[in-house]
Design a protein around this motif. Structure first.
Motif, mmCIF file in Angstrom:
data_model
loop_
_atom_site.group_PDB
_atom_site.id
_atom_site.type_symbol
_atom_site.label_atom_id
_atom_site.label_comp_id
_atom_site.label_asym_id
_atom_site.label_seq_id
_atom_site.Cartn_x
_atom_site.Cartn_y
_atom_site.Cartn_z
ATOM 1 N N GLU A 1 15.346 -3.726 0.452
ATOM 2 C CA GLU A 1 14.685 -4.191 1.668
ATOM 3 C C GLU A 1 13.447 -3.352 1.981
ATOM 4 N N VAL A 2 13.571 -2.029 1.828
ATOM 5 C CA VAL A 2 12.431 -1.155 2.114
ATOM 6 C C VAL A 2 11.293 -1.429 1.133
ATOM 7 N N LEU A 3 11.606 -1.590 -0.147
ATOM 8 C CA LEU A 3 10.567 -1.854 -1.142
ATOM 9 C C LEU A 3 9.884 -3.189 -0.880
ATOM 10 N N ALA A 4 10.681 -4.189 -0.494
ATOM 11 C CA ALA A 4 10.081 -5.490 -0.184
ATOM 12 C C ALA A 4 9.168 -5.394 1.036
ATOM 13 N N ALA A 5 9.624 -4.668 2.062
ATOM 14 C CA ALA A 5 8.798 -4.497 3.258
ATOM 15 C C ALA A 5 7.522 -3.725 2.943
ATOM 16 N N LEU A 6 7.625 -2.706 2.098
ATOM 17 C CA LEU A 6 6.437 -1.944 1.707
ATOM 18 C C LEU A 6 5.445 -2.830 0.960
ATOM 19 N N ALA A 7 5.954 -3.662 0.069
ATOM 20 C CA ALA A 7 5.068 -4.546 -0.690
ATOM 21 C C ALA A 7 4.299 -5.480 0.250
ATOM 22 N N ARG A 8 5.009 -6.043 1.237
ATOM 23 C CA ARG A 8 4.342 -6.947 2.186
ATOM 24 C C ARG A 8 3.314 -6.188 3.028
ATOM 25 N N ALA A 9 3.701 -5.000 3.483
ATOM 26 C CA ALA A 9 2.800 -4.230 4.349
ATOM 27 C C ALA A 9 1.550 -3.806 3.600
ATOM 28 N N MET A 10 1.719 -3.336 2.364
ATOM 29 C CA MET A 10 0.558 -2.846 1.615
ATOM 30 C C MET A 10 -0.364 -3.983 1.204
ATOM 31 N N ALA A 11 0.211 -5.154 0.986
ATOM 32 C CA ALA A 11 -0.637 -6.297 0.644
ATOM 33 C C ALA A 11 -1.553 -6.682 1.790
ATOM 34 N N VAL A 37 -2.889 1.306 4.748
ATOM 35 C CA VAL A 37 -1.729 1.274 3.853
ATOM 36 C C VAL A 37 -0.838 2.484 4.124
ATOM 37 N N ALA A 38 -1.449 3.652 4.261
ATOM 38 C CA ALA A 38 -0.679 4.870 4.524
ATOM 39 C C ALA A 38 0.039 4.781 5.868
ATOM 40 N N GLN A 39 -0.633 4.252 6.877
ATOM 41 C CA GLN A 39 -0.029 4.139 8.204
ATOM 42 C C GLN A 39 1.187 3.220 8.176
ATOM 43 N N LYS A 40 1.081 2.090 7.514
ATOM 44 C CA LYS A 40 2.210 1.155 7.460
ATOM 45 C C LYS A 40 3.369 1.737 6.653
ATOM 46 N N ALA A 53 7.938 5.925 -3.029
ATOM 47 C CA ALA A 53 6.693 6.622 -3.387
ATOM 48 C C ALA A 53 5.998 5.921 -4.547
ATOM 49 N N ARG A 54 6.777 5.451 -5.517
ATOM 50 C CA ARG A 54 6.162 4.714 -6.632
ATOM 51 C C ARG A 54 5.492 3.432 -6.132
ATOM 52 N N ALA A 55 6.177 2.733 -5.241
ATOM 53 C CA ALA A 55 5.609 1.495 -4.707
ATOM 54 C C ALA A 55 4.352 1.781 -3.879
ATOM 55 N N VAL A 56 4.398 2.818 -3.047
ATOM 56 C CA VAL A 56 3.236 3.167 -2.235
ATOM 57 C C VAL A 56 2.071 3.590 -3.126
ATOM 58 N N GLY A 57 2.376 4.304 -4.218
ATOM 59 C CA GLY A 57 1.326 4.717 -5.143
ATOM 60 C C GLY A 57 0.554 3.537 -5.698
ATOM 61 N N LEU A 58 1.268 2.470 -6.043
ATOM 62 C CA LEU A 58 0.596 1.268 -6.563
ATOM 63 C C LEU A 58 -0.326 0.663 -5.493
ATOM 64 N N GLY A 59 0.193 0.586 -4.264
ATOM 65 C CA GLY A 59 -0.633 0.036 -3.190
ATOM 66 C C GLY A 59 -1.836 0.907 -2.883
ATOM 67 N N MET A 60 -1.644 2.225 -2.915
ATOM 68 C CA MET A 60 -2.751 3.134 -2.637
ATOM 69 C C MET A 60 -3.806 3.081 -3.731
ATOM 70 N N GLU A 61 -3.391 2.926 -4.974
ATOM 71 C CA GLU A 61 -4.367 2.817 -6.063
ATOM 72 C C GLU A 61 -5.302 1.635 -5.841
ATOM 73 N N ARG A 62 -4.722 0.500 -5.466
ATOM 74 C CA ARG A 62 -5.564 -0.675 -5.207
ATOM 75 C C ARG A 62 -6.499 -0.425 -4.026
ATOM 76 N N ALA A 63 -5.963 0.162 -2.953
ATOM 77 C CA ALA A 63 -6.791 0.393 -1.766
ATOM 78 C C ALA A 63 -7.900 1.399 -2.050
ATOM 79 N N LEU A 64 -7.571 2.483 -2.757
ATOM 80 C CA LEU A 64 -8.580 3.503 -3.058
ATOM 81 C C LEU A 64 -9.666 2.952 -3.979
#
Length: 758
Positions: free
Chosen positions: A259-269, A277-280, A404-415
């Motif tokens: 559930e957390v990974l799914a929520a992170l994916a939606r938030a980072m998108a 992305v970091a705030q969410k 952290a792995r999931a957030v890293g992917l989202g941060m790479e795209r944002a950066l």
């Protein structure tokens, strides 16, 4: 079974055999049935009593018949038969009774386990399970039920029935033993147990402590206390119940992670940039782990910058987030260097802590690296915490690792998206800026964009030599005096001209080569060790910038603290910069040539009146912004009119050229000389006060006074004005310098720098 009916039938059978005058051998089996029934149902001693009664009944009924036939012998045989029947029947009966009791106990345990499994799914979270379990077992008749978890000082009650049980107990008791050993501990008689910790107001004879597992780790202990001992079957049933609850806790941990990974994916998108992305991510993880506050840190050179914060309200902590963390301070830097997560519930005992957090008595923290592709250092670090101390469970650690792995992917795209936007913005703004500002913007943007950079310099090709035109963290004024050939720059670059023309960045670290020695091969050590701080540089990234078959610049990015600051991600970003920077620098230099043509006096090669007005406004604005002095010199030649009138305009032009060359020879680095027009010149001296301006004016006066054209010696009158003493705006400073120049002419002195003082 109808055991009474069996006894009645046996009695009737015995009487019937006697009434039919059957021999004794036909009456004995009925007695055996009766005795065996009693022994099997009620045990050995009731069976013995029944055997005695049966023997007496047998003798009473058959004694006349066997009296003449050796009745003693005939009585002994029935006694043995009845005795054996009693023993065998009680043994078989005892086994059946034990099996029956075990079956009943197991059936009860199975019903309990089934009911728990049926009702557990209604508990949607770990905390709900912990509330449900004691309440459910209490409803099944268990008197004292409690759940315990480990703390830094012992064991803490998470839930229990009745509610007046102790809140904490030492870890030395039976519950603590189950936690340490990771297996059930059953004590039939707690009065004989030295480790037993009697709860106030609770009477118990037996205690069963059952460890509950999450992800293979004991996180809780379910404890039962009874007024009577538990049967082995009950103990086995509760052990199975604990295994079922542990399995459900594992399921909840898996579900929560998904559930957390799914929520992170939606938030980072939906995040627009890295900060969002970091705030969410912070908000979701703090809620999932039930923590108070957190900060998302990003390493930029020698400082950790807070990308986002959540729950940080104390002014001291807000100040820490605003200024960032200097190199080595706080858990984030430790994670950066070690590239592994750090969990603690004793923050104040760690080295290099943040004083504000220690002062506020924050105890529990996790600092977790957020992996980025190609980075050998943890440039992004997630720090979460709370004031109260608590243990970190393996399930929480695994959840954080996956998050952290999931957030890293989202941060790479944002950066990456931010880098493209910033490069485009740099291209647009630098094209509109003057040359020096453009160079400075290029370098400052590169230091911010390239991971690991904290300082740097930009060397630009000018008239066949490379010169420092911008610097961050170094003394540009001192460095600007040094010039390099292409061979010298390639020696520092170390990969040859062919690679340089391909814009291939290279990395150097003090762990691989002595950077200072490499620098000293092509540059004076006394300059590079002081102005260039080359002995402090721990890692260097050199990016050649080529355009149309020529290396037009070299961009140096440095880290002064960490030899491993740069990685593959740094090279990738530097490579991303190379193409746009090559085009940008080419355009800026082309524009410079056009501007120089418009701002340059063609005879002397000095900047003209138009250039003076532009640079005077810029330097004055800079002096006002940073609070440093600025000197203005206004010069009027003496003897020039005689040369022009008697020797002609060609000789006059020659005189002006000689004056320009003399002024250029005496010009300090950073000073600007201008030809206003006719025989008037001007100079701007940044960072120069009155005494420095007077000394410079006298040097210029001596240089011009030594010139001679066609037998005519030249001279000069110079008026000096200094910001801020003589004025704070352009017109006031010009008027003051011009007035002093005319007074110097009237008084026949070369320089007037102050009222009444040459």
């Amino acid at each position: 079974m109808p055991y009474g009916l069996i006894l009645l039938i046996a009695a009737l059978g015995l009487l019937g055999a006697r009434l039919l005058h059957l021999q004794a051998v036909y009456g004995l089996p009925w007695l055996m049935i009766a005795v065996a029934t009693v022994a099997s149902v009620w045990g050995l001693w009731p069976g013995v009593g029944a055997a005695v009664l049966a023997l007496l009944a047998f003798l009473a009924l058959y004694l006349p018949e066997i009296q003449g036939e050796g009745w003693v012998y005939h009585a002994l045989i029935p006694s043995l038969i009845l005795g054996l029947s009693t023993y065998i029947a009680q043994d078989v009966g005892a086994s059946l009774r034990r099996a029956h009791r075990r079956a009943k106990a197991l059936a009860r345990a199975l019903r309990l386990q089934v009911e728990v499994l049926e009702r557990l799914p209604s508990a949607q979270s770990r905390s709900e399970v912990l509330r449900f379990l004691p309440e459910f077992l209490a409803g099944q008749g268990e008197a004292h039920i409690s759940l315990w978890e480990e703390t830094e000082s012992g064991l803490r009650r998470v839930a229990g029935y009745p509610e007046d049980l102790p809140e904490t107990i030492p870890a030395s008791g039976i519950v603590g033993r189950a936690l340490r050993e990771g297996k059930p501990v059953y004590v039939p008689d707690v009065r004989l147990e030295p480790d037993y910790i009697p709860p106030p107001g609770v009477e118990a004879q037996s205690e069963l402590a059952l460890p509950l597992f999450e992800r293979g780790e004991v996180t809780l202990v379910l404890n039962l206390e009874r007024l009577r001992p538990l049967s082995p079957e009950e103990v086995e049933g509760f052990v199975r119940l604990a295994r079922a609850v542990s399995a459900y806790l594992d399921q909840l941990a898996d579900r929560k992670e998904r559930e957390v990974l799914a929520a992170l994916a939606r938030a980072m998108a939906s995040g627009r940039d890295a900060a969002e992305v970091a705030q969410k991510a912070l908000g979701l993880l703090l809620q999932a782990l039930e923590l108070e506050a957190g900060t998302f840190w990003m390493a930029q050179g020698a400082r950790m910058r807070a990308l986002a914060t959540w729950g940080v309200e104390d002014p001291a902590l807000l100040e820490v987030a605003a200024r960032g963390l200097p190199y080595g301070e706080g858990l984030a830097w430790r994670v950066y260097l070690e590239n592994r997560p750090l969990f603690t519930e004793r923050y104040a005992e760690l080295p290099n802590t943040v004083p504000a957090l220690v002062g506020l008595d924050w105890r529990t923290f996790v600092a977790h690296p957020v992996p980025l592709l190609g980075a050998q250092r943890s440039r992004l670090v997630l720090v979460l915490g709370q004031r109260e101390a608590r243990r970190w469970r393996r399930a929480e650690k695994e959840l954080l690792a996956a998050a952290a792995r999931a957030v890293g992917l989202g941060m790479e795209r944002a950066l990456e998206s931010e880098r493209y936007l910033r490069i485009n913005r740099l291209f647009q703004t630098a094209l509109l800026a003057d040359l020096e500002a453009a160079y400075r913007q290029v370098l400052e943007e590169a230091v911010e964009l390239v991971p690991g950079a904290e300082a740097g310099s930009l060397l630009v090709l000018e008239e066949g030599r490379y010169a420092f035109r911008a610097a961050v963290g170094y003394d540009l004024e001192a460095l600007a005096r040094v010039r390099f050939s292409l061979e010298g720059m390639l020696s520092w670059y170390g990969r040859g001209l062919e690679e340089a023309l391909k814009n291939r960045p290279r990395l150097l670290s003090v762990q691989e080569v002595p950077l200072a020695e490499v620098s000293h091969r092509t540059a004076p050590p006394e300059v590079m060790d002081t102005a260039g701080r080359v002995r402090e540089i721990q890692a260097n990234l050199c990016l050649p910038i080529a355009h149309r078959g020529q290396v037009v610049a070299f961009l140096n990015l440095d880290n002064l603290h960490d030899p491993l600051a740069f990685g593959e991600d740094s090279l990738a970003v530097a490579g991303l910069l190379a193409g746009p920077l090559a085009v940008l620098l080419h355009e800026v230099q082309s524009r410079r040539l056009l501007e120089e043509a418009a701002l340059t006096n063609p005879l002397t090669g000095l900047p003209n009146r138009r250039a003076f007005e532009r640079f005077f406004a810029e330097e004055l604005a800079r002096a006002q912004r940073y609070g440093h002095p600025l000197a203005l010199l206004v010069m009027d030649l003496v003897g020039f009119k005689g040369i022009n009138d008697r020797l002609g305009h060609q000789a006059g032009d020659q005189a002006l050229v000689q004056v320009a060359r003399a002024l250029e020879r005496e010009r300090r680095n950073g000073d600007r000389i201008f030809r206003w027009g006719g025989d008037e010149f001007a100079a701007l001296l940044p960072h120069t006060g009155r005494e420095g301006a007077r000394a410079a004016a006298q040097r210029y006066a001596r240089a011009i006074g030594g010139l001679e054209v066609g037998g005519f010696r030249l001279g000069v009158n110079i008026g000096v004005a200094v910001y801020p003493e003589d004025g704070t705006d352009l017109d006031e400073l010009l008027r003051r310098a011009d007035d002093r120049m005319y007074r110097a002419k009237a008084e026949g002195i070369p320089v007037l720098a102050d009222e009444g003082h040459p």
